[in-house]
Design an enzyme around this catalytic site. Structure first.
Site, PDB file in Angstrom:
ATOM      1  N   HIS A  79       0.830  -1.201   0.000  1.00  0.00           N
ATOM      2  CA  HIS A  79       0.000   0.000   0.000  1.00  0.00           C
ATOM      3  C   HIS A  79       0.866   1.253   0.000  1.00  0.00           C
ATOM      4  O   HIS A  79       0.548   2.246  -0.681  1.00  0.00           O
ATOM      5  CB  HIS A  79      -0.923  -0.014   1.216  1.00  0.00           C
ATOM      6  CG  HIS A  79      -1.715   1.230   1.380  1.00  0.00           C
ATOM      7  ND1 HIS A  79      -1.412   2.176   2.332  1.00  0.00           N
ATOM      8  CD2 HIS A  79      -2.784   1.708   0.695  1.00  0.00           C
ATOM      9  CE1 HIS A  79      -2.266   3.170   2.242  1.00  0.00           C
ATOM     10  NE2 HIS A  79      -3.108   2.918   1.260  1.00  0.00           N
ATOM     11  N   GLU A  82       1.970   1.823  -3.438  1.00  0.00           N
ATOM     12  CA  GLU A  82       0.880   2.381  -4.258  1.00  0.00           C
ATOM     13  C   GLU A  82       0.878   3.904  -4.180  1.00  0.00           C
ATOM     14  O   GLU A  82       0.746   4.599  -5.191  1.00  0.00           O
ATOM     15  CB  GLU A  82      -0.458   1.817  -3.779  1.00  0.00           C
ATOM     16  CG  GLU A  82      -1.671   2.411  -4.479  1.00  0.00           C
ATOM     17  CD  GLU A  82      -2.866   2.533  -3.572  1.00  0.00           C
ATOM     18  OE1 GLU A  82      -3.440   3.644  -3.507  1.00  0.00           O
ATOM     19  OE2 GLU A  82      -3.231   1.534  -2.932  1.00  0.00           O
ATOM     20  N   HIS A  83       1.039   4.444  -2.984  1.00  0.00           N
ATOM     21  CA  HIS A  83       1.098   5.895  -2.812  1.00  0.00           C
ATOM     22  C   HIS A  83       2.313   6.493  -3.524  1.00  0.00           C
ATOM     23  O   HIS A  83       2.222   7.519  -4.191  1.00  0.00           O
ATOM     24  CB  HIS A  83       1.175   6.242  -1.325  1.00  0.00           C
ATOM     25  CG  HIS A  83      -0.142   6.210  -0.622  1.00  0.00           C
ATOM     26  ND1 HIS A  83      -0.690   7.304   0.005  1.00  0.00           N
ATOM     27  CD2 HIS A  83      -1.037   5.207  -0.433  1.00  0.00           C
ATOM     28  CE1 HIS A  83      -1.858   6.982   0.546  1.00  0.00           C
ATOM     29  NE2 HIS A  83      -2.079   5.704   0.298  1.00  0.00           N
ATOM     30  N   GLU A 159      -4.175   7.880   7.124  1.00  0.00           N
ATOM     31  CA  GLU A 159      -5.143   6.935   6.558  1.00  0.00           C
ATOM     32  C   GLU A 159      -5.428   5.800   7.529  1.00  0.00           C
ATOM     33  O   GLU A 159      -6.575   5.359   7.677  1.00  0.00           O
ATOM     34  CB  GLU A 159      -4.623   6.394   5.227  1.00  0.00           C
ATOM     35  CG  GLU A 159      -5.626   5.560   4.466  1.00  0.00           C
ATOM     36  CD  GLU A 159      -5.140   5.141   3.088  1.00  0.00           C
ATOM     37  OE1 GLU A 159      -5.859   4.363   2.430  1.00  0.00           O
ATOM     38  OE2 GLU A 159      -4.044   5.578   2.681  1.00  0.00           O
TER      39      GLU A 159
END
Length: 459
Positions: A79, A82-83, A159
């Site tokens: 993840h 991904e950022h 997040e």
């Protein structure tokens, strides 16, 4: 260490160009709905679905990597990466990436799951070449600079905090941990505060280089697209980055395995000062490759998939004990989960759990009526078609199918499989899945001493 950008001057030979293989996987009527696949010599697969009647196109790249590919110390790396792929390449800054798509009224995003990651852009059909160039550049040329890793760390921690502030979302992560424990599938996709803080640019960069070569990727495009043109533009973008080689690389096969989930009767309680108690009661489900998944889908719809479902009627309509109550299935390559979620006032959690458990037991022992099954088949068929009414959904379908199954199924074939489900098949799968002793995850203002009473729901 050899970065992708350092190979940017590599030029493919004419021999490499000669071995690209193109297949028509699904033949649509008059070209509408035709799905084609081209496999490039570097192992990159490109699938498209043509829909000439629309003025948009969605372009995506699926990576064969998810949180289940992480070690405990790397939890959250997929993840995080991904950022970072949005933070800049040798050719574009982060602002260049976002403004290029914004300038044409498009939308761009990405998502990380436990077994795959997807990056996509939806644009007007005339702007598809731009979307292809931008997304391919992100996937092949990310710099992953230390300053970007440090800056994005704060965003990801926020997040995680946002997710933890939403117990209706967080309880599903808790349920996965309850069922699967401290394993890659049982850990949260986002990682934890500790693991995210411990990740370094070098570790994330190595993870990127390991999991983002062409053999791990599937390119998917749907809408008003021409397959040959998409292949040509994607190939040019990957070659520009030096990401294709002349070797006969073989695409990574879909995941397989024979993992079983044996957890039964386990209760995990996370005390939070919330207005509601959020619960997930569930048991092992089916792997996504299991042929019985069609019957399980019908069962799930009848039990908790709509306003006429058993759980909605019993918990909400008849007794008013919850606003949100539903069931769901999650299928992985080698195992699956079946869960029932409800959010209710803390002093009613035991009543809600008893009703849910009673309904699961009744479905396991007595099955469903023919009327319930017929209604569920109709509902599932309709929602399947309605869920594929935009190019983004079509891109998701063909990209995920290629990555996870290695095959394509037309909408008509899917509807036929749903319609062919028999009452006996639904009753058999109900007995098999719902016959397991359940486990339970709870988030809310409950005390540890109440865990003994919660245990009654899974006994």
């Amino acid at each position: 260490m050899t970065s992708r950008s350092s190979r940017a001057t590599a030029r493919p030979s004419s021999k490499a160009r000669a071995v690209a293989r193109t297949q028509t996987l699904l033949q649509g009527e008059n070209g509408i709905g035709t799905v084609r696949r081209t496999t490039l010599p570097g192992g990159l697969r490109i699938v498209t679905e043509t829909l000439p009647s629309v003025r948009s196109a969605t372009f995506g790249i699926w990576a064969h990597v998810g949180s289940r590919d992480e070690t405990p110390s790397l939890n959250g790396a997929t993840h995080y990466l991904e950022h970072l792929l949005f933070k800049g390449t040798k050719r574009r800054s982060a602002l260049d990436i976002s403004s290029a798509i914004d300038a044409v009224g498009g939308e761009m995003n990405a998502f990380t799951a436990k077994e795959y990651t997807c990056y996509y852009a939806r644009v007007l059909d005339t702007d598809l070449p731009l979307a292809i160039d931008v997304v391919c550049d992100m996937l092949t040329g990310s710099l992953i600079l230390q300053e970007d890793v440090d800056a994005e760390r704060g965003v990801i921690l926020e997040e995680i905090a946002m997710t933890e502030d939403d117990p209706g979302d967080c309880v599903h992560d808790l349920f996965a941990h309850t069922m699967l424990g401290d394993t890659p599938l049982g850990r949260p996709v986002l990682g934890t505060v500790d693991t995210v803080n411990a990740l370094t640019a070098d570790r994330v960069r190595r993870f990127y280089q390991k999991h983002y070569d062409p053999t791990h990727l599937v390119v998917a495009a749907a809408g008003n697209v021409d397959h040959a043109t998409v292949v040509r533009q994607v190939r040019r973008a990957f070659e520009k980055a030096g990401a294709l080689t002349v070797t006969d690389a073989v695409p990574l096969a879909p995941r397989d395995g024979h993992r079983s989930v044996r957890t039964a009767g386990k209760v995990e309680l996370l005390g939070r000062k919330t207005e509601q108690a959020h619960v997930v009661l569930g048991m092992p489900g089916l792997a996504r490759t299991d042929d019985r998944r069609w019957a399980l889908g019908v069962l799930n719809t009848a039990l908790g998939g709509g306003m006429s479902s058993r759980l909605f009627q019993e918990v909400r309509e008849k007794r008013g004990l919850a606003y949100s109550v539903y069931s769901y299935t999650t299928g992985f390559a080698d195992c699956g989960l079946f869960g029932v979620y409800a959010g209710c006032r803390p002093n009613q959690v035991h009543d809600v759990l008893k009703i849910c458990r009673d309904e699961l037991d009744r479905a396991a022992s007595d099955g469903l009526t023919d009327d319930e099954i017929g209604r569920a088949i109709g509902q599932l068929s309709g929602s399947t078609v309605l869920g594929l009414e935009d190019t983004g959904a079509l891109m998701n379908r063909i990209g995920k199918s290629e990555l996870c199954w290695g095959t394509q199924m037309s909408v008509d074939e899917m509807l036929a499989r749903i319609a062919a489900v028999t009452p006996d098949e639904v009753r058999d799968v109900a007995s098999e899945v719902l016959g397991h002793r359940p486990s339970l995850a709870v988030i809310g203002p409950l005390k540890d001493r109440q865990a003994d009473r919660l245990q009654e729901a899974v006994s």
